[in-house]
Design a protein around this motif. Structure first.
Motif, mmCIF file in Angstrom:
data_model
loop_
_atom_site.group_PDB
_atom_site.id
_atom_site.type_symbol
_atom_site.label_atom_id
_atom_site.label_comp_id
_atom_site.label_asym_id
_atom_site.label_seq_id
_atom_site.Cartn_x
_atom_site.Cartn_y
_atom_site.Cartn_z
ATOM 1 N N SER A 186 1.346 -1.130 0.342
ATOM 2 C CA SER A 186 -0.077 -0.005 -0.575
ATOM 3 C C SER A 186 1.037 1.146 0.218
ATOM 4 O O SER A 186 0.087 2.187 -0.553
ATOM 5 N N TRP A 187 2.049 1.072 0.310
ATOM 6 C CA TRP A 187 2.772 2.496 0.662
ATOM 7 C C TRP A 187 3.361 2.626 -1.054
ATOM 8 O O TRP A 187 3.691 3.865 -1.342
ATOM 9 N N ALA A 188 3.103 1.674 -1.754
ATOM 10 C CA ALA A 188 3.642 2.053 -3.430
ATOM 11 C C ALA A 188 2.772 2.896 -3.611
ATOM 12 O O ALA A 188 2.979 3.807 -4.877
ATOM 13 N N PHE A 189 1.418 2.648 -3.761
ATOM 14 C CA PHE A 189 -0.280 3.607 -4.030
ATOM 15 C C PHE A 189 0.101 4.732 -3.530
ATOM 16 O O PHE A 189 -0.083 5.920 -4.066
ATOM 17 N N VAL A 190 0.310 4.591 -1.512
ATOM 18 C CA VAL A 190 0.980 5.989 -1.685
ATOM 19 C C VAL A 190 1.596 6.957 -2.467
ATOM 20 O O VAL A 190 0.910 8.229 -2.382
ATOM 21 N N ASN A 191 2.877 6.702 -2.498
ATOM 22 C CA ASN A 191 3.658 6.943 -3.167
ATOM 23 C C ASN A 191 3.278 7.680 -4.848
ATOM 24 O O ASN A 191 3.908 8.615 -5.652
ATOM 25 N N ILE A 192 2.302 6.898 -5.391
ATOM 26 C CA ILE A 192 1.327 7.314 -6.395
ATOM 27 C C ILE A 192 0.705 8.294 -6.271
ATOM 28 O O ILE A 192 1.191 8.934 -7.090
ATOM 29 N N ALA A 193 0.354 8.513 -5.197
ATOM 30 C CA ALA A 193 -0.827 9.654 -5.580
ATOM 31 C C ALA A 193 0.094 11.111 -5.110
ATOM 32 O O ALA A 193 0.121 11.900 -5.193
ATOM 33 N N MET A 194 0.977 10.744 -4.545
ATOM 34 C CA MET A 194 2.454 12.067 -4.267
ATOM 35 C C MET A 194 2.586 12.692 -5.382
ATOM 36 O O MET A 194 2.704 13.094 -5.741
ATOM 37 N N VAL A 195 2.428 11.510 -6.486
ATOM 38 C CA VAL A 195 3.884 11.901 -7.670
ATOM 39 C C VAL A 195 2.110 11.890 -9.180
ATOM 40 O O VAL A 195 2.664 12.953 -9.854
ATOM 41 N N ALA A 196 1.079 11.792 -8.985
ATOM 42 C CA ALA A 196 0.116 11.853 -9.629
ATOM 43 C C ALA A 196 -0.740 12.579 -10.159
ATOM 44 O O ALA A 196 -0.423 13.259 -11.354
ATOM 45 N N GLY A 197 -1.175 13.343 -9.250
ATOM 46 C CA GLY A 197 -1.268 14.953 -9.221
ATOM 47 C C GLY A 197 -2.762 14.889 -9.452
ATOM 48 O O GLY A 197 -3.790 15.864 -10.215
ATOM 49 N N GLY A 198 -3.910 14.039 -9.305
ATOM 50 C CA GLY A 198 -4.872 13.841 -9.252
ATOM 51 C C GLY A 198 -5.758 12.596 -9.197
ATOM 52 O O GLY A 198 -4.866 11.629 -9.051
ATOM 53 N N THR A 199 -6.770 12.650 -9.274
ATOM 54 C CA THR A 199 -7.705 11.380 -8.433
ATOM 55 C C THR A 199 -7.142 11.107 -9.563
ATOM 56 O O THR A 199 -7.400 9.434 -9.488
ATOM 57 N N GLU A 200 -8.260 11.193 -10.383
ATOM 58 C CA GLU A 200 -8.446 10.400 -12.176
ATOM 59 C C GLU A 200 -6.887 9.973 -12.696
ATOM 60 O O GLU A 200 -6.124 8.337 -13.260
ATOM 61 N N SER A 201 -5.305 10.733 -12.583
ATOM 62 C CA SER A 201 -4.472 10.274 -12.879
ATOM 63 C C SER A 201 -3.973 9.456 -11.623
ATOM 64 O O SER A 201 -3.059 8.355 -11.791
ATOM 65 N N ALA A 202 -4.122 8.866 -10.458
ATOM 66 C CA ALA A 202 -3.728 8.453 -9.632
ATOM 67 C C ALA A 202 -4.624 6.801 -9.828
ATOM 68 O O ALA A 202 -4.370 5.749 -9.550
ATOM 69 N N LEU A 271 8.554 -1.752 2.088
ATOM 70 C CA LEU A 271 8.476 -0.254 3.356
ATOM 71 C C LEU A 271 9.835 0.671 3.732
ATOM 72 O O LEU A 271 9.489 1.964 3.740
ATOM 73 N N ALA A 272 10.688 -0.554 3.829
ATOM 74 C CA ALA A 272 12.178 0.596 3.634
ATOM 75 C C ALA A 272 12.422 1.215 2.679
ATOM 76 O O ALA A 272 12.924 2.496 2.811
ATOM 77 N N VAL A 273 12.404 0.878 0.939
ATOM 78 C CA VAL A 273 12.008 2.243 0.402
ATOM 79 C C VAL A 273 11.117 2.877 -0.046
ATOM 80 O O VAL A 273 11.010 4.282 -0.444
ATOM 81 N N PHE A 274 9.272 2.786 0.034
ATOM 82 C CA PHE A 274 8.332 3.358 -0.016
ATOM 83 C C PHE A 274 7.360 4.587 1.017
ATOM 84 O O PHE A 274 7.336 5.412 0.549
ATOM 85 N N VAL A 275 8.288 3.851 1.913
ATOM 86 C CA VAL A 275 7.585 4.103 3.176
ATOM 87 C C VAL A 275 8.465 6.093 3.248
ATOM 88 O O VAL A 275 8.000 7.577 3.945
ATOM 89 N N PRO A 276 9.751 6.388 3.663
ATOM 90 C CA PRO A 276 10.917 7.127 3.683
ATOM 91 C C PRO A 276 9.998 8.103 2.651
ATOM 92 O O PRO A 276 10.613 9.703 2.228
ATOM 93 N N LEU A 277 10.420 7.618 0.998
ATOM 94 C CA LEU A 277 10.138 7.899 0.314
ATOM 95 C C LEU A 277 8.853 8.164 -0.037
ATOM 96 O O LEU A 277 8.733 10.325 -0.513
ATOM 97 N N SER A 278 7.443 8.035 0.453
ATOM 98 C CA SER A 278 6.268 9.213 0.244
ATOM 99 C C SER A 278 6.234 9.916 1.567
ATOM 100 O O SER A 278 5.992 11.383 1.544
ATOM 101 N N VAL A 279 6.903 10.093 2.935
ATOM 102 C CA VAL A 279 6.886 10.601 3.870
ATOM 103 C C VAL A 279 7.634 11.751 3.034
ATOM 104 O O VAL A 279 7.467 13.083 3.718
ATOM 105 N N ALA A 280 8.600 11.916 2.668
ATOM 106 C CA ALA A 280 9.455 13.123 1.976
ATOM 107 C C ALA A 280 8.865 13.612 0.818
ATOM 108 O O ALA A 280 8.723 14.878 1.353
#
Length: 286
Positions: A186-202, A271-280
């Motif tokens: 799910s943290w990979a998908f959190v990262n997608i939301a951070m970079v998608a730029g909108g609901t439809e893109s996400a 978790l090691a990759v996407f948690v800190p990346l998403s938080v940043a």
């Protein structure tokens, strides 16, 4: 006149108490993030339960997968099943647990992107709370919803003939390994939301990730049945295959130790990759 001493515990005492409180809180930032995350998670769960149509539609798809794949394709796939599986339903049910969890976690990206668009996240950032708490709350709420759907799928599967073959403890472990892998992913998908730029893109980006992850794996068929060599190699080394095989081995039959270890390693890496990346990336939104 003799000067009277200033009572202890007034200005200096308050300052010391305040400094002690700040110091105590600063020593436990992880605990504060978890506490704030649970608060946000409860908010997301309440929002979900107040939308009965969303609740119904989010459970129809996995139930349909159980009924359709477990019955329609049984005759076509039964002959290719590994030893220990009496029918296709026994093979595919643990895989559908994983597949359903992956598609459930796409809603993490969609829901978070929607909150970003509507300004809900901006209101959260104005509060004295840990920045990671917003993301933790979203992932925890979606994990709870995913596990509820898994339990419903278990009930439907058992109604049409599925049985756990290794006892109740192994059944609980199978559901738990699905939850661990789903939460990490799910943290990979959190990262997608951070970079998608909108609901439809996400939503589109999440589907692009979820679809091949689910189908290029051992979720629906054994990897030995793949006719294209390079595709079979990808499927064998997929984290989804490891998770599906782990759940399958615990729930019904097949190897257990190897797939479980691989799944836990994959979960730790995600978790090691996407948690800190998403938080940043979440912090950079400010």
């Amino acid at each position: 006149m003799t000067a009277t001493a200033e009572p202890r515990g007034t200005a200096d005492g308050a300052t010391l108490a305040s400094d002690h409180l700040v110091e105590r809180r600063s020593r436990r930032p992880g605990l504060k993030a978890l506490r704030d995350g649970w608060t946000i998670g409860k908010r997301n769960l309440r929002h979900f339960t107040r939308l009965p149509r969303l609740l119904v539609f989010s459970t129809i798809q996995p139930v349909m997968f159980v009924l359709l794949f477990g019955t329609v394709f049984d005759g076509a796939v039964r002959g290719a099943l590994p030893n220990g599986f009496p029918d296709y339903l026994a093979f595919v049910m643990p895989g559908i647990f994983i597949q359903s969890t992956i598609f459930r976690m796409t809603q993490t990206a969609v829901g978070l992107a929607e909150d970003l668009e509507k300004g809900v996240i901006d209101r959260f950032r104005s509060l004295p709370m840990a920045r990671s708490g917003v993301l933790i709350g979203r992932t925890i709420a979606d994990l709870v919803r995913s596990m509820a759907v898994i339990l419903l799928m278990v009930a439907v599967g058992m109604a049409v003939g599925f049985r756990f073959g290794n006892g109740p403890l192994a059944a609980v472990a199978a559901v738990a390994i699905v939850g661990v892998f789903g939460y990490a992913l799910s943290w990979a998908f959190v990262n997608i939301a951070m970079v998608a730029g909108g609901t439809e893109s996400a939503q589109s980006a999440s589907f692009v990730l979820a679809f091949p992850l689910s189908f290029v794996s051992s979720v629906f068929v054994p990897t030995e049945s793949y006719s294209i060599g390079w595709l079979a190699a990808i499927a064998r080394n997929s984290p989804v295959t490891a998770a599906a095989d782990a759940a399958r081995g615990l729930a019904v039959a097949g190897p257990v130790a190897g797939p479980v270890v691989k799944t836990l390693i994959w979960a730790a890496v995600l978790l090691a990759v996407f948690v800190p990346l998403s938080v940043a990336r979440f912090r950079r939104l400010e």
